[in-house]
Scaffold this motif. Structure first.
Motif, PDB file in Angstrom:
ATOM      1  N   UNK A 136      -7.125  42.634  -6.166  1.00 37.51           N
ATOM      2  CA  UNK A 136      -7.301  41.504  -5.618  1.00 37.51           C
ATOM      3  C   UNK A 136      -7.305  40.300  -6.734  1.00 37.51           C
ATOM      4  N   UNK A 137      -7.783  40.669  -8.244  1.00 35.04           N
ATOM      5  CA  UNK A 137      -7.914  39.664  -9.070  1.00 35.04           C
ATOM      6  C   UNK A 137      -6.602  39.227  -9.489  1.00 35.04           C
ATOM      7  N   UNK A 138      -5.464  40.012  -9.722  1.00 31.20           N
ATOM      8  CA  UNK A 138      -4.080  39.028  -9.952  1.00 31.20           C
ATOM      9  C   UNK A 138      -3.692  38.273  -8.722  1.00 31.20           C
ATOM     10  N   UNK A 139      -3.957  38.965  -7.507  1.00 29.89           N
ATOM     11  CA  UNK A 139      -3.422  38.190  -6.289  1.00 29.89           C
ATOM     12  C   UNK A 139      -4.275  36.587  -6.227  1.00 29.89           C
ATOM     13  N   UNK A 140      -5.644  36.687  -6.495  1.00 32.00           N
ATOM     14  CA  UNK A 140      -6.382  35.512  -6.261  1.00 32.00           C
ATOM     15  C   UNK A 140      -6.109  34.708  -7.669  1.00 32.00           C
ATOM     16  N   UNK A 141      -5.739  35.010  -8.504  1.00 33.20           N
ATOM     17  CA  UNK A 141      -5.168  34.238  -9.783  1.00 33.20           C
ATOM     18  C   UNK A 141      -3.699  33.420  -9.466  1.00 33.20           C
ATOM     19  N   UNK A 142      -2.931  34.242  -8.888  1.00 28.42           N
ATOM     20  CA  UNK A 142      -1.618  33.790  -8.617  1.00 28.42           C
ATOM     21  C   UNK A 142      -1.551  33.029  -7.450  1.00 28.42           C
ATOM     22  N   UNK A 143      -2.730  33.024  -6.366  1.00 32.29           N
ATOM     23  CA  UNK A 143      -2.744  32.140  -5.220  1.00 32.29           C
ATOM     24  C   UNK A 143      -3.477  30.967  -5.748  1.00 32.29           C
ATOM     25  N   UNK A 144      -4.152  30.722  -6.902  1.00 29.72           N
ATOM     26  CA  UNK A 144      -5.041  29.626  -7.135  1.00 29.72           C
ATOM     27  C   UNK A 144      -6.400  29.638  -6.624  1.00 29.72           C
ATOM     28  N   UNK A 145      -6.872  30.702  -6.087  1.00 31.06           N
ATOM     29  CA  UNK A 145      -8.210  30.701  -5.376  1.00 31.06           C
ATOM     30  C   UNK A 145      -9.479  30.510  -6.525  1.00 31.06           C
ATOM     31  N   UNK A 146     -10.137  29.393  -5.987  1.00 35.23           N
ATOM     32  CA  UNK A 146     -11.253  29.123  -6.805  1.00 35.23           C
ATOM     33  C   UNK A 146     -12.615  29.323  -6.206  1.00 35.23           C
ATOM     34  N   UNK A 147     -13.351  30.172  -6.728  1.00 39.28           N
ATOM     35  CA  UNK A 147     -14.509  30.835  -6.138  1.00 39.28           C
ATOM     36  C   UNK A 147     -15.847  29.664  -6.321  1.00 39.28           C
ATOM     37  N   UNK A 148     -16.627  29.481  -5.337  1.00 42.68           N
ATOM     38  CA  UNK A 148     -17.588  28.657  -5.430  1.00 42.68           C
ATOM     39  C   UNK A 148     -18.733  29.376  -5.275  1.00 42.68           C
ATOM     40  N   UNK A 149     -19.946  28.670  -5.365  1.00 47.01           N
ATOM     41  CA  UNK A 149     -21.392  29.453  -5.249  1.00 47.01           C
ATOM     42  C   UNK A 149     -21.441  30.180  -4.076  1.00 47.01           C
ATOM     43  N   UNK A 230     -12.515  34.253  -0.807  1.00 45.63           N
ATOM     44  CA  UNK A 230     -11.205  33.438  -0.689  1.00 45.63           C
ATOM     45  C   UNK A 230     -11.693  32.135  -0.635  1.00 45.63           C
ATOM     46  N   UNK A 231     -13.023  31.942  -1.141  1.00 48.90           N
ATOM     47  CA  UNK A 231     -13.482  30.425  -1.323  1.00 48.90           C
ATOM     48  C   UNK A 231     -13.960  29.983  -0.048  1.00 48.90           C
ATOM     49  N   UNK A 232     -14.044  30.563   1.015  1.00 43.29           N
ATOM     50  CA  UNK A 232     -14.433  29.998   2.252  1.00 43.29           C
ATOM     51  C   UNK A 232     -15.938  30.570   2.600  1.00 43.29           C
ATOM     52  N   UNK A 233     -16.539  29.868   3.436  1.00 44.33           N
ATOM     53  CA  UNK A 233     -17.714  30.146   4.306  1.00 44.33           C
ATOM     54  C   UNK A 233     -17.537  31.372   5.664  1.00 44.33           C
ATOM     55  N   UNK A 234     -18.279  32.178   5.574  1.00 48.69           N
ATOM     56  CA  UNK A 234     -18.092  33.183   6.764  1.00 48.69           C
ATOM     57  C   UNK A 234     -18.798  32.520   7.969  1.00 48.69           C
ATOM     58  N   UNK A 235     -18.109  32.665   9.118  1.00 49.06           N
ATOM     59  CA  UNK A 235     -18.711  32.130  10.422  1.00 49.06           C
ATOM     60  C   UNK A 235     -20.262  32.748  10.659  1.00 49.06           C
ATOM     61  N   UNK A 236     -21.001  31.650  10.820  1.00 49.74           N
ATOM     62  CA  UNK A 236     -22.426  32.054  11.154  1.00 49.74           C
ATOM     63  C   UNK A 236     -22.587  33.042  12.392  1.00 49.74           C
ATOM     64  N   UNK A 237     -21.671  32.961  13.357  1.00 52.58           N
ATOM     65  CA  UNK A 237     -21.731  33.791  14.507  1.00 52.58           C
ATOM     66  C   UNK A 237     -21.556  35.261  13.849  1.00 52.58           C
ATOM     67  N   UNK A 238     -20.750  35.517  13.108  1.00 53.96           N
ATOM     68  CA  UNK A 238     -20.580  36.776  12.517  1.00 53.96           C
ATOM     69  C   UNK A 238     -21.677  37.256  12.058  1.00 53.96           C
ATOM     70  N   UNK A 239     -22.477  36.353  11.045  1.00 52.95           N
ATOM     71  CA  UNK A 239     -23.848  37.047  10.508  1.00 52.95           C
ATOM     72  C   UNK A 239     -24.632  37.340  11.663  1.00 52.95           C
ATOM     73  N   UNK A 240     -24.836  36.607  12.584  1.00 52.65           N
ATOM     74  CA  UNK A 240     -25.630  36.901  13.878  1.00 52.65           C
ATOM     75  C   UNK A 240     -25.300  38.346  14.469  1.00 52.65           C
ATOM     76  N   UNK A 241     -23.905  38.524  14.525  1.00 56.79           N
ATOM     77  CA  UNK A 241     -23.470  39.771  15.277  1.00 56.79           C
ATOM     78  C   UNK A 241     -23.452  40.862  14.578  1.00 56.79           C
ATOM     79  N   UNK A 242     -23.333  40.864  13.152  1.00 54.99           N
ATOM     80  CA  UNK A 242     -23.437  41.976  12.109  1.00 54.99           C
ATOM     81  C   UNK A 242     -25.122  42.518  12.404  1.00 54.99           C
ATOM     82  N   UNK A 243     -26.080  41.458  12.236  1.00 55.34           N
ATOM     83  CA  UNK A 243     -27.298  41.804  12.063  1.00 55.34           C
ATOM     84  C   UNK A 243     -28.071  42.439  13.321  1.00 55.34           C
ATOM     85  N   UNK A 244     -27.399  42.186  14.378  1.00 53.78           N
ATOM     86  CA  UNK A 244     -27.501  42.790  15.823  1.00 53.78           C
ATOM     87  C   UNK A 244     -27.143  44.079  15.914  1.00 53.78           C
ATOM     88  N   UNK A 245     -25.881  44.344  15.159  1.00 56.12           N
ATOM     89  CA  UNK A 245     -25.260  45.628  15.092  1.00 56.12           C
ATOM     90  C   UNK A 245     -25.955  46.720  14.031  1.00 56.12           C
TER      91      UNK A 245
END
Length: 268
Positions: A136-149, A230-245
Motif C-alpha cells: 500500500x505504501x507505493x500506491x498511497x504515494x502514487x495516489x497522493x494520499x496525505x495521512x492526518x491525525x 486513506x485519510x478519511x474518518x470511519x463512519x460512527x455507525x460502523x464503530x457502534x456495529x463492531x462494538x456490538x459484534x
C-alpha cells in the motif's frame, strides 16, 4: 508430571485461556515455523506473498477502475486496501476452522491450552499480512494520499479486529472440530460475503435501498481499517456495529470455551 497434568486439566476457563495466551514464545515460534516450512527451498521465500498480491492489485486496479468509471487515483487505494484486508480476514477465518484439527498431533501428545493454537493461526496470518500491507505504501504515494491525525484511529480498529478474530477463532475452532462440515459452509459464506463487502466496489455506488448490505460486520470492519489509511474518518455507525459484534463474540466464545474446551482432544 501427573500432578501437573491433573492440575492443568482442572484449571478454570480463564486460567486455561491465559496460559495459552501468555506463551507467546510457543505460538509465535510455531507460526514462524509454519511460514518457513511453506516456503522451504524457495529462493524468494515469503516475498512470493508480496509479489503475488502485488500482481493481483496491479492487474485489477486499472481494469475495475475502467469498469466502474471511477478515477484511478481514487479507486486504486480503495481496491488495494480492500484486497489486502479481505485476504487477511478470509485467511484468519479459514485457518480458525482448522486451528485444532491441524494441531491434533500436539493436542494428542500432551496438555496444551487450546487458545494457544488459535493464537498460532492468527500469528501466521499476521506475518502474511505484514508482507502484504507494504504494497500500500507505493500506491498511497502514487495516489497522493496525505495521512492526518485521525489515521491513528487505525490502531484501535486493528485492536478490535484482533479481539474479534481471536474470539471467532475459538468459536469456529470448537464448532468445526466437532462438526467437520461446518468448515465447508464457512468457506461458501466467505465467498458470498466477498461480493457483499465493498472490496472491489465503492459504497457510494450502492442505490438507497441497497445500503443495508453495509450492515455486514465485515464491511463495517473493513471501513474502520481502510478509511484512516486513506485519510478519511470511519463512519460512527460502523464503530457502534463492531462494538456490538465484539460483545456478541465475547459472549459466544466465553460460553463455548468454558463448556467444551476439555472435549476438543476427543473430537480430533
Amino acid at each position: 508430571m501427573t500432578e501437573i497434568a491433573h492440575s492443568n486439566l482442572h484449571r478454570t476457563a480463564w486460567g486455561d485461556w491465559w496460559e495459552g495466551t501468555r506463551r507467546t514464545d510457543i505460538w509465535w515460534t510455531l507460526a514462524w515455523f509454519d511460514i518457513v516450512l511453506r516456503y522451504r527451498r524457495s529462493m524468494l521465500g515469503p516475498l512470493w506473498l508480496t509479489l503475488s498480491m502485488g500482481a493481483m492489485v496491479g492487474g485489477m486496479g486499472p481494469l475495475y477502475s475502467a469498469l466502474f468509471g471511477t478515477e484511478l487515483s481514487k479507486f486504486f487505494p480503495h481496491l488495494a486496501l480492500g484486497i489486502i484486508f479481505w485476504t487477511f480476514f478470509s485467511s484468519i477465518v479459514m485457518d480458525s476452522c482448522n486451528a485444532f484439527i491441524n494441531s491434533g498431533n500436539y493436542l494428542k501428545q500432551g496438555y496444551f491450552p487450546i487458545s494457544l493454537f488459535v493464537w498460532r493461526a492468527m500469528a501466521r496470518n499476521l506475518i502474511q499480512f505484514a508482507h502484504h500491507i507494504v504494497l500500500y505504501i507505493p500506491v498511497a504515494i502514487w495516489a497522493g494520499i496525505s495521512l492526518k491525525m485521525h489515521a491513528l484511529l487505525f490502531l484501535p480498529a486493528f485492536a478490535l479486529f484482533l479481539i474479534n478474530a481471536h474470539m471467532l477463532g475459538l468459536v469456529l475452532g470448537l464448532v468445526c472440530t466437532r462438526y467437520r462440515d461446518v468448515a465447508q459452509i464457512v468457506t461458501s459464506i466467505m465467498q458470498m460475503l466477498m461480493f457483499l463487502t465493498p472490496v472491489f466496489w465503492l459504497p457510494e455506488s450502492l442505490p438507497g435501498r441497497g445500503r443495508y448490505i453495509l450492515w455486514n460486520p465485515l464491511a463495517q470492519m473493513l471501513d474502520l481499517l481502510r478509511a484512516p489509511l486513506m485519510g478519511n474518518l470511519p463512519d460512527i455507525h460502523n464503530w457502534t456495529g463492531i462494538l456490538i459484534w465484539t460483545v456478541v463474540n465475547l459472549a459466544a466464545a466465553s460460553w463455548l470455551f468454558s463448556k467444551y474446551r476439555r472435549r476438543v482432544v476427543y473430537w480430533l
